[in-house]
Design an enzyme around this catalytic site. Structure first.
Site, short mmCIF file in Angstrom:
data_model
loop_
_atom_site.label_atom_id
_atom_site.label_comp_id
_atom_site.label_asym_id
_atom_site.label_seq_id
_atom_site.Cartn_x
_atom_site.Cartn_y
_atom_site.Cartn_z
N SER A 144 43.56 41.42 51.27
CA SER A 144 43.23 42.56 52.13
C SER A 144 43.78 42.30 53.53
O SER A 144 44.96 41.97 53.66
CB SER A 144 41.72 42.78 52.14
OG SER A 144 41.40 43.93 52.87
N THR A 145 42.94 42.36 54.57
CA THR A 145 43.43 42.18 55.94
C THR A 145 44.24 40.90 56.09
O THR A 145 43.78 39.83 55.72
CB THR A 145 42.23 42.10 56.92
OG1 THR A 145 41.28 43.08 56.53
CG2 THR A 145 42.68 42.33 58.34
N HIS A 148 44.83 45.67 49.50
CA HIS A 148 44.18 46.85 50.07
C HIS A 148 45.10 47.48 51.10
O HIS A 148 45.49 46.82 52.07
CB HIS A 148 42.87 46.48 50.77
CG HIS A 148 41.83 45.94 49.85
ND1 HIS A 148 40.78 45.19 50.28
CD2 HIS A 148 41.69 46.04 48.50
CE1 HIS A 148 40.02 44.84 49.25
NE2 HIS A 148 40.56 45.35 48.16
N MET A 154 38.85 41.00 54.53
CA MET A 154 37.44 41.15 54.82
C MET A 154 36.69 41.62 53.57
O MET A 154 37.28 42.16 52.65
CB MET A 154 37.23 42.15 55.96
CG MET A 154 37.67 43.56 55.66
SD MET A 154 37.09 44.64 56.99
CE MET A 154 38.14 46.05 56.80
N ASP A 162 35.42 41.85 47.94
CA ASP A 162 36.16 42.31 46.77
C ASP A 162 36.92 41.14 46.14
O ASP A 162 37.58 40.38 46.83
CB ASP A 162 37.13 43.42 47.19
CG ASP A 162 37.80 44.08 45.98
OD1 ASP A 162 37.25 43.97 44.87
OD2 ASP A 162 38.87 44.69 46.17
#
Lengths: 161, 343, 143
Positions: free
Chosen positions: B166-167, B192, B285, B288
């Site tokens: 993600s991030t 993501h 973050m 998930d």
């Protein structure tokens, strides 16, 4: 001879222009020669023609230039400042003169240097003759400009391709 | 704890107004200023010292990328890119992530309301405010650090490598994938990312890597030398038919507020590839992927998590580690070689 | 809005004049850095955020054209607009400067208006520091 007339005219207007725009000093041509030059700055150029332009300033004129250009008081003027202003003056007059004379040609200009009359005169012995000598004056002092041209030498006058 | 100080840089007065109003609804966030151009932005960064910046990357009168490069060089500040869903916006956004932006958020559109956006944005601002940015070295120097890609494997393997991020994941994935050898086992990835950005992101990776990287389409086979990136707004599920692994691309409810979700990918990988797979969880973050990774581990898959130090946000890997779902915790630049050792 | 300016010239007097003209002209200058040659100019860029550069060509150690070409190789510097202020004014030199990425050219000696006009041309702002294409009322949302 006609070329020499043009050179004289362009050199004169270039000098007026630089002094008016950058130093707020309005010079006049003078026929008095042989004044004392306390500071001499010069710049050499090479290209389609090669030579040197030198400016001889009276101390009072050089100081006035600093005061006007930098906006400082008379007592704040240092030797370094007068030399820097005087070098910048010959740099600008040289550049203006060469590009007004022929903007289509490229001249390489040296960095301006401070010199003395004696040192400048030595150049004369190296194939550089004084082509023009102009004297200016104003209430602040006087200025002498000398243009030396190197005698025709195909090897050095070819300039940049 | 003090409020998170946010500066909004956007040339549109309307966007500045909307973002300011939306963010004002959250007590832990304070919009300390707005700027319509880079010069005002710089002034305000210096005087207001914001914690987080939101930056519109497509401004007619200003090159957002140039601004971001300067920002990352002189006043590194966690920056969230606000971008349109156009292909051009996608390309600029990826470059922005490359330069050092922390995250990206899509401008509101037809199916995506201002309210949706502000909830997501607030979450991203909170995460970004905790990110520690260091002054970037000269970009060329940074590029040289990237180690050599790994040479071809002696044998092709039919293992499946599932990666979730993600991030900070765009950079992390780049580090891992550029090192993978041309005959690497098949790779399936969930990053993501808003819809539409994934196409450009896959293209970009494809240009940088020895392996082929592309946005996955429904029923694509998972084959050696190819990485499939889940398209934005769709889940990606691993399936098996005989000896052939393939992916299904389908919509469905969001999982952990995400679609694609890493858990969806990992759980299907656990089910269909089991011990024949490797799971990798990278920076990001939230949580998930943690449960999915645990399922993978239980079926015998090897699992790797990115370590805290190299993570932009140590969220998802931390959750996975907490569940005891992780075999190896490694810095990002060692993950590719560990994968290769295990296939 | 204000701009960080870098002045590169080997003459101290010329740097002072440029700086003075800038501040008198109403140009919105935030910080002003100066450097005596191209190498010093690049050293300033390493540390400081610069929005526009005014540079001489003829300088010792590293001249202005070389500084321009070095800047082009660095993604952080390559879009900083550079205005060349030089005594050299042959067509070829002017072209050379533009080919190396200069956005404006001012010949010495210059008038304050020349400098002001070129700055605004290059930065795309009018004499009051406003963008030409700013719509009315767009500023009332600024805090």
């Amino acid at each position: 001879m006609e070329t020499m007339q043009t050179i004289r005219k362009v050199l004169t207007t270039s000098t007026f222009d630089v002094f008016e725009k950058m130093f707020f000093i309005f010079l006049e041509l003078s026929d008095k020669g042989g004044q004392q030059c306390d500071l001499v700055t010069s710049i050499s150029f090479s290209g389609p023609a090669s030579g040197e332009i030198s400016l001889g300033f009276s101390e009072s004129l050089a100081r006035a230039m600093v005061e006007n250009m930098l906006g400082v008081k008379r007592e704040e003027v240092t030797r370094a400042m007068t030399e820097d202003c005087a070098k910048e003056a010959v740099n600008m007059i040289g550049g203006q003169f060469l590009r007004t004379f022929d903007a289509s040609k490229v001249f390489n200009m040296s960095t301006p240097v401070c010199s003395t009359d004696a040192a400048a005169d030595q150049q004369a012995g190296q194939g550089q003759a004084i082509a023009q000598c102009l004297n200016f004056e104003c209430e602040k002092g006087c200025l002498r400009i000398r243009l030396r041209l190197r005698s025709e030498d195909p090897g050095t006058s070819a300039g940049r391709p | 704890m003090g409020k998170i100080r946010v500066l909004i840089v956007d040339d549109s007065a309307i966007v500045r107004k909307i973002l300011s109003e939306e963010l004002a609804k959250y007590p832990d966030i304070e919009v300390v200023g707005v700027a319509p151009d880079p010069f005002v932005a710089r002034d305000k960064i210096v005087t207001l010292k914001p914690d987080v910046l939101t930056l519109d990357i497509e401004m007619p009168r200003m090159d957002g990328l140039t601004f971001l490069r300067k920002l990352m060089t002189y006043y590194p500040l966690p920056t969230i890119i606000v971008s349109s869903l156009t292909p051009k916006g996608g390309k600029l956004t990826l470059e922005a992530l490359d330069i050092g932006a922390v995250d990206v958020i899509a401008k509101p559109g037809a199916a995506y309301t201002v309210g949706d956006m502000s909830t997501t944005l607030v979450e991203k601002i909170r995460v970004a405010s905790r990110v520690k940015l260091t002054k970037r070295e000269n970009p060329e120097a940074a590029r040289r650090v990237d180690a050599e890609p790994i040479k071809a494997l002696a044998q092709t393997s039919n293992k499946v490598i599932a990666i979730g991020a993600s991030t900070g994941g765009t950079e992390a994935l780049k580090v891992v994938l550029t090192k993978m050898p041309p005959n690497s086992p098949g790779i399936i990835i969930v990053q993501h990312m808003p819809a539409n950005f994934t196409t450009a992101f896959a293209e970009r990776l494809n240009n940088l890597c020895q392996i082929t990287v592309r946005e996955a389409a429904d029923n694509d086979s998972v084959t050696a030398g190819t990485a499939l990136l889940a398209p934005g707004n769709y889940h990606m599920i691993l399936r098996r038919s005989g000896a052939r692994y393939y992916v299904e691309i389908k919509t469905g409810p969001m999982v952990h507020h995400q679609r694609p979700a890493v858990d969806v990918l990992f759980k299907s990988t656990a089910k269909y590839a089991g011990a024949n797979s490797i799971g990798v969880i990278l920076t990001g973050m939230g949580a998930d992927g943690a449960e999915g990774m645990l399922e993978m581990k239980k079926t015998g898959a090897a699992t790797i998590a990115q370590d805290e130090k190299s993570c932009v946000v140590f969220g998802m890997p931390k959750e996975a580690i907490k569940l005891n779902a992780v075999d190896y915790v490694l810095p990002i630049d060692q993950i590719a070689s560990q994968i290769v050792r295990m296939v | 809005m204000s701009f960080n300016v870098l002045i590169v010239d080997d003459s101290f007097s010329m740097r002072s004049v440029i700086k003075k003209v800038l501040s008198l002209s109403g140009f919105r200058m935030d910080r002003c850095f100066d450097a005596g040659n191209g190498r010093e100019g690049l050293a300033v860029l390493e540390k400081e955020w610069v929005d526009i550069i005014l540079s001489d060509i003829n300088m010792p150690e590293m001249n202005g054209l070389e500084m321009l070409s070095r800047m082009k190789q660095n993604p952080v510097y390559q879009n900083i607009p550079v205005i060349v202020i030089s005594t050299e004014g042959s067509e070829e030199r002017v072209n050379e400067a533009f080919c190396n990425g200069a956005k404006g050219f001012i010949k010495k000696p210059f008038l304050p208006e020349d400098l002001k006009r070129t700055l605004h041309d290059v930065l795309g702002v009018d004499a009051d520091g406003n963008y030409a294409d700013d719509q009315k009322g767009s500023n009332d949302l600024d805090f």
